[in-house]
Every structure is written in structure tokens, then in C-alpha cells.
Design a protein around this motif. Sequence first.
Motif, short mmCIF file in Angstrom:
data_model
loop_
_atom_site.label_atom_id
_atom_site.label_comp_id
_atom_site.label_asym_id
_atom_site.label_seq_id
_atom_site.Cartn_x
_atom_site.Cartn_y
_atom_site.Cartn_z
N SER A 70 -15.27 -27.96 -39.41
CA SER A 70 -15.38 -27.61 -38.00
C SER A 70 -14.39 -28.40 -37.15
CB SER A 70 -16.81 -27.80 -37.49
OG SER A 70 -17.28 -29.09 -37.76
N ASP A 71 -14.05 -29.61 -37.58
CA ASP A 71 -13.13 -30.45 -36.80
C ASP A 71 -12.31 -31.36 -37.69
OD1 ASP A 71 -13.69 -30.11 -33.86
OD2 ASP A 71 -15.72 -30.51 -34.57
N PHE A 72 -11.10 -31.58 -37.24
CA PHE A 72 -10.26 -32.61 -37.85
C PHE A 72 -10.16 -33.76 -36.87
CE2 PHE A 72 -8.66 -29.02 -40.30
CZ PHE A 72 -8.59 -29.58 -41.56
N TRP A 105 -24.93 -32.58 -40.56
CA TRP A 105 -25.93 -32.29 -39.53
C TRP A 105 -25.30 -31.50 -38.39
CZ3 TRP A 105 -30.61 -32.88 -41.15
CH2 TRP A 105 -30.97 -33.94 -41.98
N GLN A 106 -24.18 -31.99 -37.88
CA GLN A 106 -23.62 -31.42 -36.65
C GLN A 106 -22.27 -30.73 -36.87
OE1 GLN A 106 -25.71 -31.75 -34.21
NE2 GLN A 106 -26.90 -33.54 -34.79
N GLY A 107 -21.91 -30.49 -38.11
CA GLY A 107 -20.61 -29.87 -38.37
C GLY A 107 -19.69 -30.82 -39.11
N ASP A 108 -18.87 -30.25 -39.96
CA ASP A 108 -18.00 -31.07 -40.79
C ASP A 108 -16.82 -31.60 -40.01
OD1 ASP A 108 -19.67 -29.78 -42.55
OD2 ASP A 108 -18.12 -29.46 -44.05
N VAL A 109 -16.67 -32.91 -40.02
CA VAL A 109 -15.49 -33.54 -39.44
C VAL A 109 -14.70 -34.15 -40.59
CG1 VAL A 109 -14.64 -35.35 -37.91
CG2 VAL A 109 -16.67 -34.04 -37.28
#
Length: 180
Positions: A70-72, A105-109
Motif C-alpha cells: 500500500s505504501d513505500f 493491520w493498517q496496510g503494507d508499508v
Amino acid sequence: METPPTFFYSPNAYALGIIAQEAITCQCCGKARAFRYTGNLYTAATVKQLCPWCIADGSAADKYGGSFVSDFEGLNPDPAAETGLAMSPASMEQVSSRTPGYASWQGDVWLGHCGEACIFLGYAGGAELATIWAEVEADAVASGWGKENIRDYMHKDGDMTGYLFRCQHCGQHRLHVDAN
Ligand SMILES: [Zn+2]
Ligand SMILES: [Zn+2]
């Protein structure tokens, strides 16, 4: 049985259960497979059953227009900063399009170091971090969850979880923390 593909950026994907041994018909390639991806593909499409082959060759990300992260970290670093944590586009592309994500939990970083994406090693609690605490302390502080909380109370299967990465170049460990 065909040997499933391995992933440079997630070498423990099978041991961690990110890819589970389970008989499926892959939604992407339509083939009967013995392995199923248990994580997310961030896309507007509904994708329930993916095989690791369709992750490794990029066909699932391509077909559904999705990303496995989801984020880098540092994707948009402050241009005024001389030392951003920006990662090479090639390494980000390999992670987002051809590497399984992890359970979060809140998205893959996904973290980076030395100008490239890091390798995801697995889930971690304070116990797993004990021997490398000096390397990850700055990340623990920066996470905002409190370094004492992380060191003393975080468990790899708990409501607060650590995600351990390692730089592919210098070997430095990095930590992302996320909570329920
Ligand atoms: Zn497939
Ligand atoms: Zn490094």
C-alpha cells in the motif's frame, strides 16, 4: 508437483504462511495450483485466489491493475533533504508488481535503504529484536509507538506487530511497526 517460485524481496513467504499450501484454481491464470497467496492485492477488482506464479511473473498485478504494497517509505521524500530514503523505481516495481505482500493491520508499508527496497524477513516482537536492537532503535523511536513498548511488550503475533526488513546492500535491519 511443480516447485513454486521464490521471491527475492520476500524469501520467507512460504515459511511465514504468506503463501500457503492449498489446492486452488487461480483466478488469474485459471490453472489448478497447490499454493495460494493469503495476502492482499491492493486493487479495485475482487481477487480472492491467486497462485504464486501469477505474482512472480507480474501477471496478477498487470491483469488487475493492482499493487501488493500500500505504501513505500520515502516514495516522496522532501526534495530539500539531501538524504531521502527514496528507492530505485526498478526495486519498487519488483516489490509492488512481483512480490507478495505481508499480513498487516493498517496496510503494507515497504521500507528501503541504500537507495533500494529492503528484503522483508518476517514478523517480529521485542524478543526477536533483542540481538539487533541497536540497528532498529531509530526506527522504533520514529514509529511513534514508544520504544519501550516495542522492546518490552511487542509480540510477533500480538496486537502490535513489528515487520522486519534487511537492506540488500549493507545488511542493516529496519523495522516497521503497526498495531490493531
Ligand atoms: Zn495463477
Ligand atoms: Zn543499506
